[in-house]
Write an enzyme that holds these catalytic residues in place. Structure first.
Site, PDB file in Angstrom:
ATOM      1  N   LYS A  13       0.824  -1.219   0.000  1.00 40.77           N
ATOM      2  CA  LYS A  13       0.000   0.000   0.000  1.00 40.77           C
ATOM      3  C   LYS A  13       0.858   1.268   0.000  1.00 40.77           C
ATOM      4  O   LYS A  13       0.629   2.182  -0.775  1.00 40.77           O
ATOM      5  CB  LYS A  13      -0.902   0.052   1.252  1.00 40.77           C
ATOM      6  N   ARG A  89      -9.304   0.677   8.961  1.00 41.00           N
ATOM      7  CA  ARG A  89      -8.818  -0.680   9.187  1.00 41.00           C
ATOM      8  C   ARG A  89      -9.859  -1.553   9.867  1.00 41.00           C
ATOM      9  O   ARG A  89      -9.585  -2.694  10.175  1.00 41.00           O
ATOM     10  CB  ARG A  89      -7.546  -0.632  10.042  1.00 41.00           C
ATOM     11  N   ARG A 123      11.735  -6.288   4.927  1.00 40.88           N
ATOM     12  CA  ARG A 123      11.576  -4.885   4.530  1.00 40.88           C
ATOM     13  C   ARG A 123      12.550  -3.990   5.301  1.00 40.88           C
ATOM     14  O   ARG A 123      12.777  -4.175   6.482  1.00 40.88           O
ATOM     15  CB  ARG A 123      10.140  -4.471   4.839  1.00 40.88           C
ATOM     16  N   ARG A 154      11.687  -1.674  10.816  1.00 40.75           N
ATOM     17  CA  ARG A 154      10.691  -1.113  11.734  1.00 40.75           C
ATOM     18  C   ARG A 154      10.521  -2.009  12.952  1.00 40.75           C
ATOM     19  O   ARG A 154      10.558  -3.223  12.836  1.00 40.75           O
ATOM     20  CB  ARG A 154       9.340  -1.001  11.003  1.00 40.75           C
ATOM     21  N   ARG A 165      -0.276  -8.912  13.295  1.00 40.49           N
ATOM     22  CA  ARG A 165      -0.872  -7.900  12.401  1.00 40.49           C
ATOM     23  C   ARG A 165      -1.688  -8.555  11.292  1.00 40.49           C
ATOM     24  O   ARG A 165      -2.730  -8.053  10.884  1.00 40.49           O
ATOM     25  CB  ARG A 165       0.240  -7.017  11.801  1.00 40.49           C
TER      26      ARG A 165
HETATM   27  P1  AMP Z   1       1.160   0.724   8.825  1.00 39.43           P
HETATM   28  O1  AMP Z   1       2.309   1.652   8.690  1.00 39.43           O
HETATM   29  O2  AMP Z   1      -0.036   1.119   8.000  1.00 39.43           O
HETATM   30  O3  AMP Z   1       1.552  -0.716   8.629  1.00 39.43           O
HETATM   31  O4  AMP Z   1       0.663   0.842  10.341  1.00 39.43           O
HETATM   32  C1  AMP Z   1       1.511   0.491  11.410  1.00 39.43           C
HETATM   33  C2  AMP Z   1       0.680   0.278  12.661  1.00 39.43           C
HETATM   34  O5  AMP Z   1       0.011   1.497  13.017  1.00 39.43           O
HETATM   35  C3  AMP Z   1      -0.434  -0.751  12.544  1.00 39.43           C
HETATM   36  O6  AMP Z   1       0.016  -2.084  12.726  1.00 39.43           O
HETATM   37  C4  AMP Z   1      -1.369  -0.303  13.666  1.00 39.43           C
HETATM   38  O7  AMP Z   1      -0.881  -0.701  14.935  1.00 39.43           O
HETATM   39  C5  AMP Z   1      -1.261   1.220  13.578  1.00 39.43           C
HETATM   40  N1  AMP Z   1      -2.305   1.745  12.657  1.00 39.43           N
HETATM   41  C6  AMP Z   1      -2.121   2.265  11.426  1.00 39.43           C
HETATM   42  N2  AMP Z   1      -3.302   2.610  10.875  1.00 39.43           N
HETATM   43  C7  AMP Z   1      -4.243   2.304  11.789  1.00 39.43           C
HETATM   44  C8  AMP Z   1      -5.660   2.386  11.808  1.00 39.43           C
HETATM   45  N3  AMP Z   1      -6.357   2.848  10.772  1.00 39.43           N
HETATM   46  N4  AMP Z   1      -6.313   1.978  12.942  1.00 39.43           N
HETATM   47  C9  AMP Z   1      -5.630   1.521  14.001  1.00 39.43           C
HETATM   48  N5  AMP Z   1      -4.308   1.371  14.035  1.00 39.43           N
HETATM   49  C10 AMP Z   1      -3.608   1.759  12.947  1.00 39.43           C
END
Ligand code: AMP
Length: 207
Positions: A13, A89, A123, A154, A165
């Site tokens: 994404k 999400r 990654r 990360r 996740r």
């Molecule tokens: P990402 O960078 O999109 O993979 O997000 C990293 C982490 O941020 C996720 O695993 C969640 O813990 C948190 N996160 C990101 N977007 C959301 C969301 N829309 N709702 C809740 N937690 C989020």
């Protein structure tokens, strides 16, 4: 144009969002990036978010919806289209989003679940510009090709957190595919392909 990018962790994404925002002049709004920025600056939101992110859980809806709402109310988002990367999400977030944004299209990037763990644990990301790489194509290089910053793994990209996740995605996020199908807004692309091929599929859809 207001677009949501939907997909499991590791579906690509963020990578596709960066390319699309450049090609179509869309703002890239990533909740994960907003949380990471808050964590870096040790804000109250950052402290709350970190406790959930490190466990592979979703940050509570009230916190998450509020940061997105605030972001979309800023002047640039009122005058320009945007791409939502990582939001919504779960169904509750989608219902809230419907109250303050008009989404035109939901791009669902489908990837075989068994590919995800390898994609994510391999990654390496640039903490400065957000560029993302995979160890298999870095050939030992440790600096970002774009800005020469040292790449990092990360904190939440370890196998245990990634497994959690993916579980969270299957349970809470995947039902959004049906939610947006019912609204007639979803288009699915094959994210198992290379970055360019996936991008080209999306470009075809966007025309
Ligand atoms: P990402 O960078 O999109 O993979 O997000 C990293 C982490 O941020 C996720 O695993 C969640 O813990 C948190 N996160 C990101 N977007 C959301 C969301 N829309 N709702 C809740 N937690 C989020």
């Amino acid at each position: 144009m207001q677009i949501i990018l939907l997909g499991a962790p590791g579906a690509g994404k963020g990578t596709q969002a960066k390319r699309l925002s450049a090609k179509y002049n869309l703002l890239h709004v990533s909740t994960g990036d907003i949380f990471r920025e808050n964590i870096k600056n040790s804000t109250d939101i950052g402290i709350i978010a970190k406790s959930f992110i490190d466990k592979g859980q979703l940050v509570p809806n009230d916190v998450t919806v509020e940061i997105v709402k605030e972001r979309l109310e800023q002047e640039d988002c009122k005058n320009q289209g945007y791409l939502l990367d990582g939001f919504p999400r779960n169904i509750e977030q989608a219902i809230e989003l419907d109250k303050f944004s008009k989404i035109d299209l939901v791009l669902n990037i489908g990837v075989d679940i068994n590919k995800l763990i390898n994609r994510i644990t391999g990654r390496r990301v640039c903490p400065k510009c957000g560029a993302s790489y995979h160890v298999t194509t870095l050939n030992g290089e440790t600096l970002c090709k774009a800005c020469k910053t040292e790449l990092i793994l990360r904190d939440d990209d370890n196998e245990e957190t990634v497994t959690k996740r993916i579980e969270v995605y299957n349970k809470q996020t995947a039902p959004l595919i049906d939610y947006y199908k019912k609204q007639g807004k979803i288009a699915t692309v094959d994210g198992n392909l290379g970055i360019d091929e996936t991008f080209n599929q999306i470009v075809k859809i966007l025309g």
